[in-house]
Motif scaffolding. Structure first.
Motif, mmCIF file in Angstrom:
data_model
loop_
_atom_site.group_PDB
_atom_site.id
_atom_site.type_symbol
_atom_site.label_atom_id
_atom_site.label_comp_id
_atom_site.label_asym_id
_atom_site.label_seq_id
_atom_site.Cartn_x
_atom_site.Cartn_y
_atom_site.Cartn_z
ATOM 1 N N ASN A 64 -61.555 8.709 2.707
ATOM 2 C CA ASN A 64 -61.853 10.027 2.158
ATOM 3 C C ASN A 64 -61.428 10.167 0.696
ATOM 4 O OD1 ASN A 64 -62.789 11.906 4.535
ATOM 5 N ND2 ASN A 64 -61.185 10.590 5.345
ATOM 6 N N GLU A 65 -60.958 9.082 0.108
ATOM 7 C CA GLU A 65 -60.542 9.058 -1.311
ATOM 8 C C GLU A 65 -59.609 10.228 -1.617
ATOM 9 O OE1 GLU A 65 -64.981 7.920 -2.427
ATOM 10 O OE2 GLU A 65 -63.648 7.580 -4.123
ATOM 11 N N LEU A 66 -58.532 10.287 -0.861
ATOM 12 C CA LEU A 66 -57.625 11.428 -0.975
ATOM 13 C C LEU A 66 -56.723 11.380 -2.206
ATOM 14 C CD1 LEU A 66 -56.521 11.965 2.742
ATOM 15 C CD2 LEU A 66 -58.347 13.091 1.478
ATOM 16 N N GLU A 67 -56.776 10.298 -2.968
ATOM 17 C CA GLU A 67 -55.945 10.221 -4.183
ATOM 18 C C GLU A 67 -56.195 11.397 -5.104
ATOM 19 O OE1 GLU A 67 -54.711 6.300 -2.923
ATOM 20 O OE2 GLU A 67 -56.708 7.165 -2.964
ATOM 21 N N GLU A 68 -57.452 11.834 -5.196
ATOM 22 C CA GLU A 68 -57.764 12.966 -6.081
ATOM 23 C C GLU A 68 -57.186 14.260 -5.527
ATOM 24 O OE1 GLU A 68 -61.916 11.602 -8.129
ATOM 25 O OE2 GLU A 68 -60.952 13.516 -8.536
ATOM 26 N N LEU A 69 -57.187 14.391 -4.200
ATOM 27 C CA LEU A 69 -56.556 15.574 -3.606
ATOM 28 C C LEU A 69 -55.071 15.565 -3.949
ATOM 29 C CD1 LEU A 69 -56.465 18.047 -1.723
ATOM 30 C CD2 LEU A 69 -56.087 16.473 0.183
ATOM 31 N N TYR A 70 -54.418 14.421 -3.763
ATOM 32 C CA TYR A 70 -52.982 14.340 -4.049
ATOM 33 C C TYR A 70 -52.715 14.640 -5.524
ATOM 34 C CZ TYR A 70 -52.758 11.759 0.398
ATOM 35 O OH TYR A 70 -52.874 11.375 1.698
ATOM 36 N N ALA A 71 -53.610 14.143 -6.397
ATOM 37 C CA ALA A 71 -53.421 14.353 -7.842
ATOM 38 C C ALA A 71 -53.569 15.824 -8.220
ATOM 39 C CB ALA A 71 -54.425 13.524 -8.627
ATOM 40 N N SER A 72 -54.355 16.565 -7.424
ATOM 41 C CA SER A 72 -54.583 17.969 -7.762
ATOM 42 C C SER A 72 -53.459 18.861 -7.262
ATOM 43 C CB SER A 72 -55.920 18.439 -7.176
ATOM 44 O OG SER A 72 -55.826 18.576 -5.770
ATOM 45 N N ARG A 215 -55.558 1.660 -7.720
ATOM 46 C CA ARG A 215 -56.463 2.511 -6.952
ATOM 47 C C ARG A 215 -56.387 3.963 -7.387
ATOM 48 N NH1 ARG A 215 -54.897 3.378 -2.311
ATOM 49 N NH2 ARG A 215 -52.776 2.725 -2.567
ATOM 50 N N ARG A 216 -55.317 4.319 -8.072
ATOM 51 C CA ARG A 216 -55.103 5.723 -8.412
ATOM 52 C C ARG A 216 -55.963 6.132 -9.594
ATOM 53 N NH1 ARG A 216 -49.888 7.270 -9.811
ATOM 54 N NH2 ARG A 216 -50.148 9.256 -8.884
ATOM 55 N N MET B 53 -52.541 10.393 -12.482
ATOM 56 C CA MET B 53 -53.003 9.371 -11.540
ATOM 57 C C MET B 53 -52.811 7.989 -12.151
ATOM 58 S SD MET B 53 -56.467 11.176 -10.179
ATOM 59 C CE MET B 53 -56.876 9.965 -8.923
ATOM 60 N N LYS B 76 -48.865 21.799 -12.126
ATOM 61 C CA LYS B 76 -49.998 21.721 -11.192
ATOM 62 C C LYS B 76 -50.117 22.952 -10.297
ATOM 63 C CE LYS B 76 -50.851 16.791 -11.198
ATOM 64 N NZ LYS B 76 -50.781 15.506 -10.495
ATOM 65 N N VAL B 81 -58.671 21.430 -9.710
ATOM 66 C CA VAL B 81 -59.475 20.226 -9.974
ATOM 67 C C VAL B 81 -60.751 20.284 -9.141
ATOM 68 C CG1 VAL B 81 -59.540 17.707 -9.833
ATOM 69 C CG2 VAL B 81 -57.411 18.851 -10.435
ATOM 70 N N PHE B 87 -62.928 15.697 -2.085
ATOM 71 C CA PHE B 87 -61.653 15.010 -1.873
ATOM 72 C C PHE B 87 -60.841 15.588 -0.718
ATOM 73 C CE2 PHE B 87 -59.749 18.529 -3.880
ATOM 74 C CZ PHE B 87 -60.062 18.640 -5.225
#
Lengths: 216, 285
Positions: A64-72, A215-216, B53, B76, B81, B87
């Motif tokens: 689910n490519e959750l890295e972007e969720l975590y980054a947000s 990957r991040r 990131m 944040k 975003v 995501f």
């Protein structure tokens, strides 16, 4: 620390769809208990199963490519990692509690006396096995992601399996185990200390690996 | 809070085969900035650096006047975003999303979230994996609006949307910044969207900063010069960027001041952002 707990809670939401798989663990625990397996056997089974299943969270994260969720979200990288460890160990702890309840219930139903020493030893050995497997796996998953890491992450399972069956092949090793068993409480304390150290080293490795991950 | 919501100063990030080099730009409060460049230019890398990131090799990023790394958690709280891909976990429903992420925000407002869902026509018991692309974008926006985000970071949010959906999205953006207290960093290939809403443009090409400033400054900096094939001179060739020659004529980009010298001899047109990107990219190859 609160963010780490929130992260562990987030991991629960991510992992929710996999919880049904724990039904297999319940079935295995009931079966082994009815067969009269020792608590050490039950404990290692739980360690094995939960270590295998709980890392599916990395698979869901990757898919689910959750890295972007975590980054947000308003937390940092260490919170993600601490939260993942908390989630993994809470998973294990709950599975272990369930196993103890099932094991004690079956003993009670079969009118057997509960061997407290064996139970506590089983818990310690299970914790050590789980800590070693997860402690090696988790940094690798953080570094490589689920798909690239899953082959490498079989190594700790093989390692623990090898340690479990070594006494049957090496008399010297069996001798060491027998000797240690005469000081069971000391052995249990040493196991707990080793587990804690493995956990600490694993966490620090995970932080370094995830920071450098491409990957991040 | 400072006047600039986002300040990037001499940021550098190196990879094996690509380097983002010396990127410097600022996004003032109350405005929309377009981040443009061709594929692989470094737009997404820039956004990843802003969101921590990736770890930058050099430089400084300040958001709301605070260091983006040291104050990451506090910053944040006020960043939203929207990405080019969903995501959230596909199996989540909207209700589960709110349960999962609302705890992270001090200012999460359930009422606003419900209002946004209603406004965007999103139902809360359908799985996200079954949402259309437009619905997924609206959901990410609803989440951003529900925790009082002051800075929206959009990474290709309109790719895959049809014209009507894009128009609707741009209207939502214009509505978002009208109080003058919010800003948007909008990375996109679809430069016609930026021509409608952006106040500022930052243009990155092959990891280098080509331009940062107001939209008007960019569009007035260059002109498109056209003429017949036999009219082209060596002097002109040296001044033109990304010249395109066919059997019937040539076309290229030239600095506006230099272009004025040729206004009586050639056709000069005001460029679009697309034309600027195309010709500068062609020049760099």
């Amino acid at each position: 620390m609160f963010n780490s707990l929130k992260m562990a809670r987030l991991d629960y939401f991510v992992f929710k769809s996999q919880i049904i798989s724990y039904a297999a663990l319940i079935l295995m625990t009931v079966m082994f208990s009815l067969m009269g397996s020792s608590f050490v056997t039950l404990g290692i089974t739980v360690a094995w199963f939960v270590a295998l299943l709980s890392t599916n969270i990395f698979s869901i994260q990757e898919k689910n490519e959750l890295e972007e969720l975590y980054a947000s979200l308003p937390f940092n990288l260490k919170s993600i990692i601490r939260g993942r460890y908390i989630f993994t160990f809470v998973n294990y702890a709950l599975a272990m509690i369930l196993t103890i309840i099932i094991g004690v219930s079956v003993s009670f139903m079969q009118k057997k006396n509960l061997d407290y020493a064996d139970t506590f030893l089983g818990i310690c050995i299970s914790l050590l096995a789980f800590t070693i497997i997860s402690g090696i796996q988790i940094p690798i998953y953080f570094k490589l992601g689920y798909t690239k890491a899953k082959a490498w992450c079989m190594i700790p399972f093989i390692l623990v399996m090898a340690i479990c069956i070594l006494p049957f092949f090496l008399d010297a090793f069996l001798g060491i185990i027998t000797g240690l068993m005469e000081h069971q409480m000391k052995l249990e304390i040493i196991i707990l200390i080793i587990s804690f150290i493995v956990l600490l080293v694993s966490y620090n490795l995970s932080v370094k690996c995830y920071q450098k991950s491409s990957r991040r | 809070m400072t006047e600039n919501y986002l300040e990037i100063h001499k940021v550098k990030k190196s990879f094996t085969d690509f380097t983002l080099n010396d990127i410097t730009f600022s996004l003032p409060k109350g405005y929309i900035m377009g981040l443009v460049g061709s594929n692989g230019a470094g737009k997404t890398t820039t956004i990843k650096l802003i969101l921590n990131m990736l770890e930058k090799d050099q430089g400084k990023i300040d958001i709301f006047g605070y260091d983006s790394v040291e104050n990451e958690k506090e910053i944040k709280q006020h960043i939203g975003v929207v990405s080019d891909k969903n995501f959230f976990v596909d199996s989540w429903t909207v209700k589960e999303i709110e349960k999962a992420i609302s705890v992270f925000y001090d200012e999460w407002d359930h009422k606003i979230f419900q209002e946004m869902l209603q406004k965007f026509g999103l139902t809360d018991h359908i799985k996200i994996g079954n949402f259309s692309r437009g619905m997924q974008i609206k959901l990410m926006l609803a989440c951003a609006f529900s925790h009082n985000a002051k800075l929206l970071i959009l990474d290709e949010p309109t790719s895959g949307l049809d014209a009507a959906a894009r128009s609707e999205f741009l209207e939502i953006l214009q509505d978002y910044i009208k109080d003058g207290e919010k800003s948007v960093l909008f990375s996109t290939h679809i430069t016609t969207d930026l021509e409608q809403v952006a106040d500022y443009i930052t243009y990155i090409e092959r990891g280098e900063l080509i331009f940062t400033g107001s939209m008007d400054e960019l569009l007035q900096k260059y002109v498109v010069i056209k003429g017949a094939v036999n009219e082209i001179t060596d002097e002109l060739k040296n001044n033109i960027l990304g010249i395109r020659q066919t059997n019937v004529g040539f076309e290229g980009l030239i600095g506006a001041e230099i272009g004025r010298k040729y206004k009586n001899k050639y056709i000069l047109d005001n460029p679009t952002i697309d034309e600027i990107i195309i010709h500068i990219n062609k020049e760099g190859r």
